[in-house]
Scaffold this active site. Structure first.
Site, PDB file in Angstrom:
ATOM      1  N   PHE A 196       0.884  -1.174   0.000  1.00 20.10           N
ATOM      2  CA  PHE A 196       0.000   0.000   0.000  1.00 20.10           C
ATOM      3  C   PHE A 196       0.913   1.213   0.000  1.00 20.10           C
ATOM      4  O   PHE A 196       1.755   1.355   0.884  1.00 20.10           O
ATOM      5  CB  PHE A 196      -0.871  -0.042   1.251  1.00 20.10           C
ATOM      6  CG  PHE A 196      -2.031   0.925   1.250  1.00 20.10           C
ATOM      7  CD1 PHE A 196      -2.503   1.512   0.084  1.00 20.10           C
ATOM      8  CD2 PHE A 196      -2.663   1.230   2.440  1.00 20.10           C
ATOM      9  CE1 PHE A 196      -3.577   2.384   0.109  1.00 20.10           C
ATOM     10  CE2 PHE A 196      -3.748   2.099   2.472  1.00 20.10           C
ATOM     11  CZ  PHE A 196      -4.210   2.672   1.309  1.00 20.10           C
ATOM     12  N   VAL A 238       4.528  -1.090   3.162  1.00 19.64           N
ATOM     13  CA  VAL A 238       4.221   0.274   2.751  1.00 19.64           C
ATOM     14  C   VAL A 238       5.221   0.654   1.664  1.00 19.64           C
ATOM     15  O   VAL A 238       6.429   0.432   1.804  1.00 19.64           O
ATOM     16  CB  VAL A 238       4.285   1.254   3.937  1.00 19.64           C
ATOM     17  CG1 VAL A 238       4.210   2.698   3.448  1.00 19.64           C
ATOM     18  CG2 VAL A 238       3.134   0.978   4.904  1.00 19.64           C
ATOM     19  N   LYS A 239       4.699   1.198   0.559  1.00 24.67           N
ATOM     20  CA  LYS A 239       5.547   1.572  -0.568  1.00 24.67           C
ATOM     21  C   LYS A 239       6.083   2.986  -0.391  1.00 24.67           C
ATOM     22  O   LYS A 239       5.311   3.927  -0.187  1.00 24.67           O
ATOM     23  CB  LYS A 239       4.737   1.558  -1.864  1.00 24.67           C
ATOM     24  CG  LYS A 239       4.567   0.224  -2.539  1.00 24.67           C
ATOM     25  CD  LYS A 239       3.913   0.500  -3.887  1.00 24.67           C
ATOM     26  CE  LYS A 239       3.556  -0.766  -4.613  1.00 24.67           C
ATOM     27  NZ  LYS A 239       2.878  -0.467  -5.888  1.00 24.67           N
ATOM     28  N   ILE A 240       7.405   3.127  -0.510  1.00 25.03           N
ATOM     29  CA  ILE A 240       8.057   4.436  -0.486  1.00 25.03           C
ATOM     30  C   ILE A 240       8.876   4.567  -1.764  1.00 25.03           C
ATOM     31  O   ILE A 240       9.670   3.681  -2.093  1.00 25.03           O
ATOM     32  CB  ILE A 240       8.982   4.585   0.747  1.00 25.03           C
ATOM     33  CG1 ILE A 240       8.157   4.549   2.037  1.00 25.03           C
ATOM     34  CG2 ILE A 240       9.791   5.883   0.666  1.00 25.03           C
ATOM     35  CD1 ILE A 240       8.987   4.626   3.309  1.00 25.03           C
ATOM     36  N   ASN A 279       8.341  -1.631   0.905  1.00 29.95           N
ATOM     37  CA  ASN A 279       8.552  -1.912  -0.509  1.00 29.95           C
ATOM     38  C   ASN A 279       9.066  -0.616  -1.132  1.00 29.95           C
ATOM     39  O   ASN A 279       8.335   0.370  -1.207  1.00 29.95           O
ATOM     40  CB  ASN A 279       7.222  -2.344  -1.148  1.00 29.95           C
ATOM     41  CG  ASN A 279       7.310  -2.547  -2.654  1.00 29.95           C
ATOM     42  OD1 ASN A 279       8.271  -2.149  -3.303  1.00 29.95           O
ATOM     43  ND2 ASN A 279       6.275  -3.142  -3.228  1.00 29.95           N
TER      44      ASN A 279
END
Length: 368
Positions: free
Chosen positions: A109, A140-142, A163
């Site tokens: 996400f 969590v996507k960064i 991620n």
């Protein structure tokens, strides 16, 4: 009947994730079927998919009506709507996470793409999403922008799975891996357990060819170089992965239970119809990696994909190709910098469209 093609990838050490999540996939049992028949062991979510489902369909209408009684801000509404799907997918994939000691079973996400150049804003939002969706198998996507690097390090230091997305260049990949290792070192120094922290480095593939091919076309007369840079780029990234996650520094962390940050091949659908539709899967098969595919690519590979350990084949040719592309007049550094900038812009535009769609749908439901 033997194992499917994608199950054979899993046997070779490559995990298969699917590149979108929708409520329909959960309601119809499609995600469960993909897990069983297509060896899918992870999911990445996408604001564009949510945008289409929320604004064009009615799958979210009942939940949206309920949320509107408490919340009016479109972004907060989106997080409330999407987090329900994310949680349901996380619960479905939790046995994969449990049985594999946290290797797979993740759902991703992403933080608000408008925060891509805001380190503190990214940290705050990443922490909030992890607190809101309190599941150990949430990624969590960064984005791997320069301001994103310290945010990645900080979240890893806090013991949160991340991620890292939108990686295009080899040097930026090395910086991402360094941020992960520094984060683990800080976690261990503070008495934390690194064995519970996972991360993937999402290296975007097909877009590299799209941009490099466009520049080669402008120059003219270099057709033999087209459709090759993306795969060469990913193969050399994997060589860096093997170098970085080795040696004394890494072994000290591994002794504490740390696991390497796997390379994830993203954007693996073929954009140019002249190219084989599964080439970005076939050419990047190797252990301790992830290939995240849209459903169409999963179906194509199951139908006619060829399986071999290709990721470490042709490394010298990949290095030569970089030189040939440079001699042809294509600036690799500028290609990857352009792709990073445009990638952030596209994600941000998609998120803006999503919020506009929520505003519009909220107005329709309020007027009904």
């Amino acid at each position: 009947m033997g194992p499917s093609r994608l199950h054979r990838l899993a046997e070779l050490g490559q995990s298969v994730w699917i590149d979108f999540l929708s409520r329909d996939m959960l309601r119809t049992g499609e995600l469960a079927r993909l897990m069983k028949e297509d060896a899918v062991v992870g999911v990445t979510s996408n604001p564009t998919i949510f945008q289409k489902a929320i604004s064009a369909g009615n799958a979210y209408d009942d939940q949206l009506r309920a949320v509107l009684e408490e919340e009016q801000d479109p972004k907060e509404i989106f997080i409330r709507l999407a987090s329900k799907d994310i949680e349901d997918a996380l619960d479905l994939l939790r046995p994969v996470w449990d049985e594999g000691d946290g290797r797979d079973g993740y759902v991703s996400f992403e933080v608000d793409p408008s925060l891509a150049y805001d380190t503190e804003g990214t940290i705050e939002e990443a922490q909030r999403l992890h607190d809101l969706i309190n599941r150990p198998n949430l990624f969590v996507k960064i984005p791997a922008t320069e301001p994103g690097l310290p945010a990645i390090e900080e979240m890893i230091a806090r013991g949160r799975p991340i991620n890292v997305t939108l990686i295009f260049s080899l040097d930026r990949y090395s910086e991402v891996a360094e941020a992960y290792i520094r984060g683990l070192e800080r976690l261990v120094a503070g008495g934390g357990d690194p064995s519970h922290v996972s991360s993937v480095a999402s290296f975007f593939v097909s877009r590299v060819d799209t941009e490099a091919d466009r520049r080669l076309d402008e120059i003219g007369g270099q057709d033999e170089l087209k459709g090759k840079l993306a795969i060469a780029n990913a193969k050399l990234a994997y060589q860096r992965y093997k170098e970085i996650f080795a040696g004394e520094r890494w072994e000290a962390l591994a002794a504490k239970g740390a696991t390497p940050q796997r390379c994830l091949w993203a954007s693996t659908s073929t954009k140019n119809p002249a190219y084989r539709d599964v080439m970005y899967v076939e050419e990047l098969i190797g252990p301790d990696t992830v290939n995240t595919m849209p459903k169409e690519t999963i179906e194509a590979f199951q139908d006619h994909g060829e399986i071999a350990l290709t990721l470490e084949q042709g490394i010298d040719e990949a290095k030569r190709l970089f030189q040939q592309v440079k001699e042809a007049g294509v600036d690799y550094v500028d290609v990857t910098a352009t792709l990073e900038r445009e990638g952030v812009e596209k994600f941000a535009e998609s998120f803006t469209e999503l919020l506009e769609g929520i505003r519009s749908k909220s107005g329709e439901l309020a007027a009904a």
